[in-house]
Design a protein around this motif. Sequence first.
Motif, PDB file in Angstrom:
ATOM      1  N   THR A 121       0.835  -1.202   0.000  1.00 24.54           N
ATOM      2  CA  THR A 121       0.000   0.000   0.000  1.00 24.54           C
ATOM      3  C   THR A 121       0.871   1.255   0.000  1.00 24.54           C
ATOM      4  N   LYS A 142     -10.239  16.489   4.017  1.00 27.29           N
ATOM      5  CA  LYS A 142     -11.627  16.263   3.590  1.00 27.29           C
ATOM      6  C   LYS A 142     -11.914  16.988   2.263  1.00 27.29           C
ATOM      7  N   GLY A 147      -7.667  11.720   1.747  1.00 25.92           N
ATOM      8  CA  GLY A 147      -7.928  10.671   2.743  1.00 25.92           C
ATOM      9  C   GLY A 147      -7.622   9.287   2.187  1.00 25.92           C
ATOM     10  N   SER A 149      -8.139   5.292   1.553  1.00 29.45           N
ATOM     11  CA  SER A 149      -9.321   4.438   1.365  1.00 29.45           C
ATOM     12  C   SER A 149      -9.438   3.451   2.532  1.00 29.45           C
ATOM     13  N   PRO A 150     -10.647   2.911   2.773  1.00 37.33           N
ATOM     14  CA  PRO A 150     -10.812   1.965   3.888  1.00 37.33           C
ATOM     15  C   PRO A 150      -9.890   0.751   3.768  1.00 37.33           C
ATOM     16  N   PHE A 151      -9.715   0.230   2.537  1.00 37.20           N
ATOM     17  CA  PHE A 151      -8.883  -0.972   2.414  1.00 37.20           C
ATOM     18  C   PHE A 151      -7.420  -0.675   2.727  1.00 37.20           C
ATOM     19  N   ASP A 152      -6.908   0.481   2.221  1.00 40.78           N
ATOM     20  CA  ASP A 152      -5.522   0.855   2.533  1.00 40.78           C
ATOM     21  C   ASP A 152      -5.353   1.125   4.027  1.00 40.78           C
ATOM     22  N   SER A 153      -6.381   1.713   4.635  1.00 35.67           N
ATOM     23  CA  SER A 153      -6.314   1.964   6.082  1.00 35.67           C
ATOM     24  C   SER A 153      -6.206   0.627   6.819  1.00 35.67           C
ATOM     25  N   TRP A 154      -6.984  -0.337   6.360  1.00 31.49           N
ATOM     26  CA  TRP A 154      -6.950  -1.663   6.991  1.00 31.49           C
ATOM     27  C   TRP A 154      -5.565  -2.303   6.824  1.00 31.49           C
TER      28      TRP A 154
END
Length: 234
Positions: A121, A142, A147, A149-154
């Motif tokens: 990532t 914002k 920001g 993405s949710p998958f990269d954050s995970w």
Amino acid sequence: MELFEPGDHLVVESDLYGGSIRLFDNVSKKNHYEFTFLDCSNEDVEGAIRENTKAIYIETPTNPMMNVSDISYIAGIAKKYHLLLIVDNTFLSPYFQNPLELGADIVIHSGTKFLGGHNDTLAGFVVTNNEEIKERLRFLIKTTGAGLSPFDSWLLLRGIKTLGIRMEKSQENAIQIAAWLKQQSCVKNVYYPGLPEHPGYEIMKKQARGFQRINVAAPRKIITECLERIRGIL
Ligand SMILES: Cc1ncc(COP(=O)(O)O)c(C=O)c1O
């Protein structure tokens, strides 16, 4: 850079990750920001401050030359002139160095390397302990769409779980590689701030962790915290 206005001046470490230099030289200058580049590990940072200076931007140790700047000392100068101190802490990660505790206002990290840890990532972190800066950055992220993405954050959260043991192993390997390189007759210089002859060695010992011996206290602290959390859940 969106925290500043056209006409603002920044004092900037001259030996920086190339992308930061490209940003300052090829994007920000065009937008009428002004920069003074200098070796913040041994040149006169205070002397470079002007009336329109708004921030000092350092990286320590630097990429690629491994120059080490004294974060507390530079934070003192920044406070005296009401400037922001911004520190790129990518090379040591929060596991080995915590610039906010040494007086920095904003810390940035590439999340792509040690924090992600798996080469799967691309990410960056901007960290502050100042409420006003936090609100301004949150608004900018914002609004400009920076920001994660949710998958990269995970993926990053997964990587950070093993940060401690990876960093311990990396520093253990690094000191051995540095010691081996020093013995090679074809190698002229070894730039590694964990070697006592490195000019930044004493500052490193004062402001960072790692490189001398395996730091058993840090993993022990993490394990104790995890156990406490598990006990709380049970
Ligand atoms: C010190 C430092 N900061 C920031 C970056 C940028 O990292 P990224 O690849 O996540 O954009 C790098 C990349 O090499 C780096 O060395």
